[in-house]
Write an enzyme that holds these catalytic residues in place. Structure first.
Site, PDB file in Angstrom:
ATOM      1  N   ASP A 257       0.811  -1.216   0.000  1.00  0.00           N
ATOM      2  CA  ASP A 257       0.000   0.000   0.000  1.00  0.00           C
ATOM      3  C   ASP A 257       0.848   1.271   0.000  1.00  0.00           C
ATOM      4  O   ASP A 257       0.625   2.163  -0.822  1.00  0.00           O
ATOM      5  CB  ASP A 257      -0.953   0.015   1.209  1.00  0.00           C
ATOM      6  CG  ASP A 257      -2.144  -0.909   0.989  1.00  0.00           C
ATOM      7  OD1 ASP A 257      -2.589  -1.036  -0.164  1.00  0.00           O
ATOM      8  OD2 ASP A 257      -2.612  -1.516   1.974  1.00  0.00           O
TER       9      ASP A 257
ATOM     10  N   ARG B 109       2.182   6.165  16.412  1.00  0.00           N
ATOM     11  CA  ARG B 109       1.644   7.078  15.407  1.00  0.00           C
ATOM     12  C   ARG B 109       2.013   8.545  15.651  1.00  0.00           C
ATOM     13  O   ARG B 109       2.428   9.229  14.725  1.00  0.00           O
ATOM     14  CB  ARG B 109       0.131   6.892  15.263  1.00  0.00           C
ATOM     15  CG  ARG B 109      -0.266   5.473  14.811  1.00  0.00           C
ATOM     16  CD  ARG B 109       0.361   5.119  13.455  1.00  0.00           C
ATOM     17  NE  ARG B 109       0.122   3.753  13.029  1.00  0.00           N
ATOM     18  CZ  ARG B 109       1.006   2.751  13.146  1.00  0.00           C
ATOM     19  NH1 ARG B 109       2.166   2.950  13.731  1.00  0.00           N
ATOM     20  NH2 ARG B 109       0.731   1.544  12.693  1.00  0.00           N
TER      21      ARG B 109
ATOM     22  N   ASP C  30      -5.664   4.353  13.059  1.00  0.00           N
ATOM     23  CA  ASP C  30      -4.366   4.956  12.747  1.00  0.00           C
ATOM     24  C   ASP C  30      -4.498   6.233  11.915  1.00  0.00           C
ATOM     25  O   ASP C  30      -3.773   7.195  12.123  1.00  0.00           O
ATOM     26  CB  ASP C  30      -3.469   3.932  12.042  1.00  0.00           C
ATOM     27  CG  ASP C  30      -2.981   2.848  13.004  1.00  0.00           C
ATOM     28  OD1 ASP C  30      -2.799   3.168  14.191  1.00  0.00           O
ATOM     29  OD2 ASP C  30      -2.799   1.706  12.573  1.00  0.00           O
TER      30      ASP C  30
ATOM     31  N   SER D  39      -3.205  -8.673   9.083  1.00  0.00           N
ATOM     32  CA  SER D  39      -2.643  -7.329   9.066  1.00  0.00           C
ATOM     33  C   SER D  39      -1.855  -7.169  10.367  1.00  0.00           C
ATOM     34  O   SER D  39      -2.412  -7.312  11.454  1.00  0.00           O
ATOM     35  CB  SER D  39      -3.767  -6.302   8.978  1.00  0.00           C
ATOM     36  OG  SER D  39      -3.254  -5.028   9.299  1.00  0.00           O
TER      37      SER D  39
HETATM   38  N1  ARG Z   1      -6.430  -1.826  16.875  1.00  0.00           N
HETATM   39  C1  ARG Z   1      -5.105  -1.446  17.229  1.00  0.00           C
HETATM   40  C2  ARG Z   1      -5.015   0.031  17.393  1.00  0.00           C
HETATM   41  O1  ARG Z   1      -5.877   0.734  16.958  1.00  0.00           O
HETATM   42  C3  ARG Z   1      -4.091  -1.997  16.271  1.00  0.00           C
HETATM   43  C4  ARG Z   1      -4.075  -1.355  14.938  1.00  0.00           C
HETATM   44  C5  ARG Z   1      -3.131  -2.081  14.024  1.00  0.00           C
HETATM   45  N2  ARG Z   1      -2.783  -1.240  12.924  1.00  0.00           N
HETATM   46  C6  ARG Z   1      -2.373  -1.722  11.773  1.00  0.00           C
HETATM   47  N3  ARG Z   1      -2.073  -0.849  10.847  1.00  0.00           N
HETATM   48  N4  ARG Z   1      -2.290  -3.006  11.527  1.00  0.00           N
HETATM   49  O2  ARG Z   1      -4.094   0.538  17.981  1.00  0.00           O
END
Ligand code: ARG
Length: 400
Positions: free
Chosen positions: A15, A96, A125, A176
């Site tokens: 991506d 992040r 994110d 993922s």
């Molecule tokens: N649900 C978790 C969070 O919001 C993990 C997110 C995982 N992100 C990813 N790009 N795979 O912090």
């Protein structure tokens, strides 16, 4: 044209790779600067950098963010014992705001008018990136091609191939995954069925508890003013301390979390986390606070500050006045959180078995039931009379 010069958060995945030609050819960017950050994800960052250039980036930079990640993000979260919904130590969420900060710094240093990330429109994110970037520099544009392009996975790969981006060689894992020093998040595939037990193959940092050594391991975590500084009496740098603890606790199956969580965007999602060091450190930090903080401070912090702090991290509000205000509360509480906590690690269970602190409020003479007891037992009677008075009066009025 959406922007002239864009700094892109680049992970090396399909991506973010496709974002490069997309930004240039669909959205008219003249230059895309790729920024990759080593947060302890154990990837060959030079390979990632070369991949960015091969995907059409005009410049590609790698930044080792591990030290700053720990000092500026993980440690404040640990001081707050931050666990979203009481379970998730927020490894992904904490990274992040750091990535956003570095994007903004590079954008400002290279005269870019926009920054970009590869998040889709369904997750947390994107919120964390967009809000953090706007907080740090409201004049920068934030571009999120994958939120808008509406391509399926196959279309994304086909689009990339047109611009020389190799389709992933191995069959893409159905999961993922996000990975950094503080933990690993795993979503998608069979995990989307909240009834399905996670298959063993998803785990990367932890041994299955049933396969772990039958003998426990013990570890002593040393803290100085709320910050972990030593393991088993050996002073370590913050990054080394977390790395060592991940290996040790991971080998004993510590840190697996399986939860259904509430995303900020309103969706419930099934998440698996692996965060061996985080689980040990939070348990140890709480145990030392229990020894060194007065009751009222402990209760207020646990009930009002910690859950809110975890939520603000989760919800993308790292660079908000609320966090500054909460850090103002937390900082003085940590001044006496110095000492050691001993933990037993055994087949997925991490148990605090000992604690000691120079400024401990635990008083043996008050606590003991032996002859050295200094507590005034007779004082209890008057205290209980006053304490119980409202309940007694209520009972007198309402008793049949
Ligand atoms: N649900 C978790 C969070 O919001 C993990 C997110 C995982 N992100 C990813 N790009 N795979 O912090």
């Amino acid at each position: 044209m959406r922007a002239k010069r864009v700094v892109l958060a680049y992970s090396g995945g399909v991506d973010t790779s496709v974002c490069i030609p997309y930004l240039r050819h669909e959205w008219g960017a003249q230059a895309v600067v790729a920024l990759s950050i080593d947060l302890g994800q154990k990837e060959d960052m030079e390979q990632v950098r070369l991949k960015a250039l091969n995907s059409g980036a005009s410049e590609a930079h790698v930044y080792n963010g591990q030290d700053v990640f720990v000092s500026d993000y993980i440690w404040p979260a640990l001081a707050a014992n931050a666990m979203y919904e009481g379970q998730y130590p927020l490894a992904t969420a904490l990274a992040r705001p750091l990535i956003a900060r570095l994007l903004v710094e590079v954008a400002e240093a290279t005269g870019a008018d926009a920054v970009a990330h590869g998040c889709t429109g369904k997750g947390n994110d994107q919120v964390r990136f967009d809000v953090s970037i706007k907080a740090l520099n409201p004049t920068l544009k934030v571009l999120a091609p994958a939120r808008e392009w509406g391509m399926s996975r196959e279309e994304t790969i086909a689009y990339g191939e047109r611009y020389g981006i190799a389709s992933p060689v191995k069959k893409k894992s159905p999961y993922s995954i996000d990975f950094n020093l503080y933990g690993r998040s795993i979503e998608c595939g069979i995990l989307e069925d909240p009834w399905a037990e996670p298959p063993e193959e998803i785990y990367g940092m932890t041994c299955a508890p049933a396969d772990c050594p039958a003998e426990p391991a013990y570890v002593t975590v040393g803290f100085t003013c709320g910050l972990p500084t030593a393991l088993d009496g050996v002073a370590l740098t913050p990054v080394a301390l977390i790395e060592q603890l991940n290996v040790l606790a991971g080998a004993h199956g510590i840190g697996r979390i399986d939860m259904v969580e509430n995303r900020l965007v309103g969706i419930k999602s099934r998440e698996i986390y692996e965060c061996p060091a985080a689980v040990v450190l939070i348990a140890a930090h709480r145990a030392l606070e229990a020894m060194t903080l007065p009751r009222e401070v402990t209760h207020y912090k646990q009930q009002h500050v910690e859950p809110t702090y975890a939520q603000l991290i989760y919800n993308g509000l790292w660079y908000s006045p609320l966090r500054t205000a909460m850090d103002g509360f937390i900082a003085p509480t940590q001044a006496s959180v110095t000492g050691e906590v001993r933990l037993r690690l055994l087949r997925g269970q991490c148990t605090v078995v000992g604690r000691r602190a120079p400024q401990s409020l635990y008083d043996d003479h008050l606590a003991t039931y032996s002859a050295t007891d200094s507590f005034d037992h007779r004082a209890a009677e008057g205290f209980i009379y006053v304490w119980g008075l409202p309940t007694k009066v209520w009972s007198e009025v309402h008793r049949r």
